[in-house]
Design an enzyme around this catalytic site. Structure first.
Site, PDB file in Angstrom:
ATOM      1  N   ASN A   8       0.866  -1.177   0.000  1.00 44.30           N
ATOM      2  CA  ASN A   8       0.000   0.000   0.000  1.00 44.30           C
ATOM      3  C   ASN A   8       0.903   1.229   0.000  1.00 44.30           C
ATOM      4  O   ASN A   8       1.483   1.564   1.021  1.00 44.30           O
ATOM      5  CB  ASN A   8      -0.895  -0.033   1.266  1.00 44.30           C
ATOM      6  CG  ASN A   8      -1.741   1.227   1.392  1.00 44.30           C
ATOM      7  OD1 ASN A   8      -1.824   2.032   0.467  1.00 44.30           O
ATOM      8  ND2 ASN A   8      -2.363   1.406   2.560  1.00 44.30           N
ATOM      9  N   TRP A   9       1.006   1.853  -1.175  1.00 38.11           N
ATOM     10  CA  TRP A   9       1.912   3.003  -1.304  1.00 38.11           C
ATOM     11  C   TRP A   9       1.349   4.254  -0.646  1.00 38.11           C
ATOM     12  O   TRP A   9       2.037   5.265  -0.554  1.00 38.11           O
ATOM     13  CB  TRP A   9       2.174   3.291  -2.779  1.00 38.11           C
ATOM     14  CG  TRP A   9       3.034   2.277  -3.475  1.00 38.11           C
ATOM     15  CD1 TRP A   9       3.512   1.105  -2.960  1.00 38.11           C
ATOM     16  CD2 TRP A   9       3.531   2.346  -4.817  1.00 38.11           C
ATOM     17  NE1 TRP A   9       4.270   0.450  -3.897  1.00 38.11           N
ATOM     18  CE2 TRP A   9       4.301   1.184  -5.046  1.00 38.11           C
ATOM     19  CE3 TRP A   9       3.401   3.270  -5.851  1.00 38.11           C
ATOM     20  CZ2 TRP A   9       4.933   0.938  -6.269  1.00 38.11           C
ATOM     21  CZ3 TRP A   9       4.021   3.016  -7.068  1.00 38.11           C
ATOM     22  CH2 TRP A   9       4.786   1.859  -7.265  1.00 38.11           C
ATOM     23  N   LYS A  10       0.072   4.225  -0.285  1.00 39.81           N
ATOM     24  CA  LYS A  10      -0.611   5.404   0.267  1.00 39.81           C
ATOM     25  C   LYS A  10      -0.389   6.589  -0.688  1.00 39.81           C
ATOM     26  O   LYS A  10      -0.413   6.388  -1.891  1.00 39.81           O
ATOM     27  CB  LYS A  10      -0.111   5.682   1.684  1.00 39.81           C
ATOM     28  CG  LYS A  10      -0.172   4.425   2.564  1.00 39.81           C
ATOM     29  CD  LYS A  10       0.012   4.715   4.000  1.00 39.81           C
ATOM     30  CE  LYS A  10       0.025   3.418   4.782  1.00 39.81           C
ATOM     31  NZ  LYS A  10      -0.055   3.609   6.206  1.00 39.81           N
ATOM     32  N   HIS A  95      -9.653   0.852   4.994  1.00 35.85           N
ATOM     33  CA  HIS A  95      -8.373   1.139   5.662  1.00 35.85           C
ATOM     34  C   HIS A  95      -8.607   2.153   6.781  1.00 35.85           C
ATOM     35  O   HIS A  95      -9.424   3.060   6.648  1.00 35.85           O
ATOM     36  CB  HIS A  95      -7.368   1.685   4.639  1.00 35.85           C
ATOM     37  CG  HIS A  95      -5.977   1.724   5.176  1.00 35.85           C
ATOM     38  ND1 HIS A  95      -5.539   2.735   6.013  1.00 35.85           N
ATOM     39  CD2 HIS A  95      -4.937   0.868   5.041  1.00 35.85           C
ATOM     40  CE1 HIS A  95      -4.278   2.495   6.351  1.00 35.85           C
ATOM     41  NE2 HIS A  95      -3.891   1.359   5.767  1.00 35.85           N
ATOM     42  N   GLU A  97      -7.029   4.636   7.687  1.00 33.35           N
ATOM     43  CA  GLU A  97      -6.823   6.050   7.331  1.00 33.35           C
ATOM     44  C   GLU A  97      -8.038   6.612   6.607  1.00 33.35           C
ATOM     45  O   GLU A  97      -8.306   7.819   6.668  1.00 33.35           O
ATOM     46  CB  GLU A  97      -5.535   6.185   6.494  1.00 33.35           C
ATOM     47  CG  GLU A  97      -4.312   5.999   7.381  1.00 33.35           C
ATOM     48  CD  GLU A  97      -3.040   5.560   6.662  1.00 33.35           C
ATOM     49  OE1 GLU A  97      -2.991   5.597   5.422  1.00 33.35           O
ATOM     50  OE2 GLU A  97      -2.090   5.176   7.370  1.00 33.35           O
ATOM     51  N   GLU A 165      -5.412  -5.371  10.592  1.00 35.43           N
ATOM     52  CA  GLU A 165      -4.456  -4.307  10.855  1.00 35.43           C
ATOM     53  C   GLU A 165      -4.850  -3.594  12.139  1.00 35.43           C
ATOM     54  O   GLU A 165      -5.692  -2.679  12.112  1.00 35.43           O
ATOM     55  CB  GLU A 165      -4.474  -3.279   9.721  1.00 35.43           C
ATOM     56  CG  GLU A 165      -4.055  -3.778   8.381  1.00 35.43           C
ATOM     57  CD  GLU A 165      -3.470  -2.652   7.525  1.00 35.43           C
ATOM     58  OE1 GLU A 165      -2.336  -2.790   7.091  1.00 35.43           O
ATOM     59  OE2 GLU A 165      -4.150  -1.635   7.326  1.00 35.43           O
ATOM     60  N   GLY A 171       2.233   2.202  11.109  1.00 38.27           N
ATOM     61  CA  GLY A 171       3.109   3.383  11.064  1.00 38.27           C
ATOM     62  C   GLY A 171       4.020   3.511  12.267  1.00 38.27           C
ATOM     63  O   GLY A 171       4.456   4.615  12.616  1.00 38.27           O
ATOM     64  N   SER A 213       3.221  -2.090  10.362  1.00 41.74           N
ATOM     65  CA  SER A 213       4.667  -2.011  10.616  1.00 41.74           C
ATOM     66  C   SER A 213       5.413  -3.297  10.281  1.00 41.74           C
ATOM     67  O   SER A 213       6.298  -3.720  11.012  1.00 41.74           O
ATOM     68  CB  SER A 213       4.923  -1.578  12.066  1.00 41.74           C
ATOM     69  OG  SER A 213       4.291  -0.341  12.312  1.00 41.74           O
ATOM     70  N   GLY A 234       2.890  -1.205   4.337  1.00 41.93           N
ATOM     71  CA  GLY A 234       2.856   0.231   4.024  1.00 41.93           C
ATOM     72  C   GLY A 234       4.240   0.725   3.630  1.00 41.93           C
ATOM     73  O   GLY A 234       4.712   0.489   2.516  1.00 41.93           O
TER      74      GLY A 234
END
Ligand code: PEP
Length: 254
Positions: A8-10, A95, A97, A165, A171, A213, A234
Site C-alpha cells: 500500500n503506497w498510500k 483502511h 486512514e 491491521e 506506522g 509495521s 505500508g
C-alpha cells in the site's frame, strides 16, 4: 494457497516517473516466483500509467479506493468500472486512514459489494484502535466484519481478502508491531467470525493478511508462527530491495 504480498503506497511517491521506476524494478525482481502473488496499490492517479494491460499470476495492480456507483454526478470519485478497465485486480477497502476521514461500515459494505459484483477482489481492512485487557475490542473487529460483509453471498467468498491491521500497530517502529502469536489468535477469531457468516468450508478459503509495521525483520514471524496468508505492507513497500525480499521470503514459506 499462494501468499499475498500487498504494498500500500498510500500517497507516495509524488511523481509518476518515480512510481514507474518502483513498479518496474519490483516486477522485474519478482518474476519467476511461484508461490506468491505480489500486489502494488499506488495512488489512484497513477493507475492508468501503471496499468499492466493484462493480469499476471505473479504481479497485480490494486487500488486504494473505489466508489459504489459506476458513473454519474459524483465529483472526485473512482468508478469500479474504471478500475476494471485498467486491469486493477484488488481494492483496499476500510483502511483505518479512510475510516479516520469519516468512511463508515455502511459505505465500506457498499464499496465491497460493488467491487465483488465487478469481479475484483476487495481487501477488507479491520482492526481495533486500542486494546483493552477485557477483550471488548474484539466486538469492534466482529462488527467491522459483520457490517462490512453484510449481504455478501457465499458464491462471492472466493474473491474476498481480509487484512487484520490493528490501528495502533500501523506506522510504528517495527518493535511496536503486533506479535506473530497474537496475530494468530486474532486471525482465528476472524476466521471464526467468517465461519459464522459463510460456514466453515467457505471461511477457510478467505486469506487473512497481517498489516501494521511489517518489515523485512519481523515478516518471517507473521508468515511462519503467525500462519498469515500474506502481508499488507505500508512504508516497507516503497523500499524496493526490502519489498522484493518480503516477496521472496513469502515465496519460500509453504
Ligand atoms: C498500512 O497502513 O496499511 C500499513 C500497514 O502501514 P505500515 O506498514 O507503514 O505500518
Amino acid at each position: 494457497m499462494k501468499k499475498l504480498i500487498v504494498g500500500n503506497w498510500k500517497l507516495n511517491p509524488t511523481n509518476l516517473a518515480e512510481a514507474k521506476k518502483i513498479q518496474t524494478k519490483i516486477r522485474q525482481k519478482v518474476t519467476g516466483l511461484r508461490n506468491v502473488k505480489v500486489v502494488i496499490c499506488p495512488p489512484t492517479a497513477y493507475l492508468s500509467a501503471l496499468s499492466l494491460g493484462r493480469s499476471n499470476s505473479i504481479f497485480s495492480l490494486g487500488a486504494q479506493e473505489v466508489f459504489w456507483k459506476e458513473a454519474g454526478p459524483y465529483t472526485g470519485q473512482t468508478s469500479p468500472l474504471i478500475l476494471k478497465d485498467l486491469n486493477v485486480s484488488f481494492v483496499i477497502i476500510g483502511h483505518s486512514e479512510q475510516r479516520d476521514l469519516g468512511e463508515n461500515d455502511e459505505q465500506i459494505n457498499l464499496k465491497l459489494r460493488v467491487v465483488l459484483d465487478y469481479g475484483l477482489r476487495p481487501i477488507l481492512c479491520v482492526g481495533e484502535k486500542e486494546r483493552d485487557d477485557s477483550g471488548y475490542y474484539l466486538a469492534q473487529i466482529k462488527r467491522q466484519l459483520e457490517d462490512g460483509l453484510e449481504k455478501v453471498s457465499k458464491k462471492m467468498v472466493k474473491q474476498l481478502v481480509i487484512a487484520y491491521e490493528p490501528v495502533w500497530a500501523i506506522g510504528q517502529d517495527q518493535r511496536k508491531a503486533e506479535t506473530p502469536t497474537s496475530f494468530l489468535q486474532h486471525a482465528l477469531f476472524i476466521r471464526k467470525t467468517l465461519s459464522s457468516l459463510f460456514g466453515p468450508a467457505e471461511a477457510q478459503k478467505i486469506p487473512i493478511l497481517y498489516g501494521g509495521s511489517v518489515t523485512i525483520k519481523n515478516a518471517e514471524g507473521f508468515l511462519t508462527q503467525g500462519q498469515a496468508d500474506g502481508l499488507l505492507v505500508g512504508r516497507e513497500s516503497l523500499i524496493i530491495p526490502n519489498f522484493v525480499a518480503l516477496a521472496k521470503l513469502a515465496n519460500q514459506i509453504k
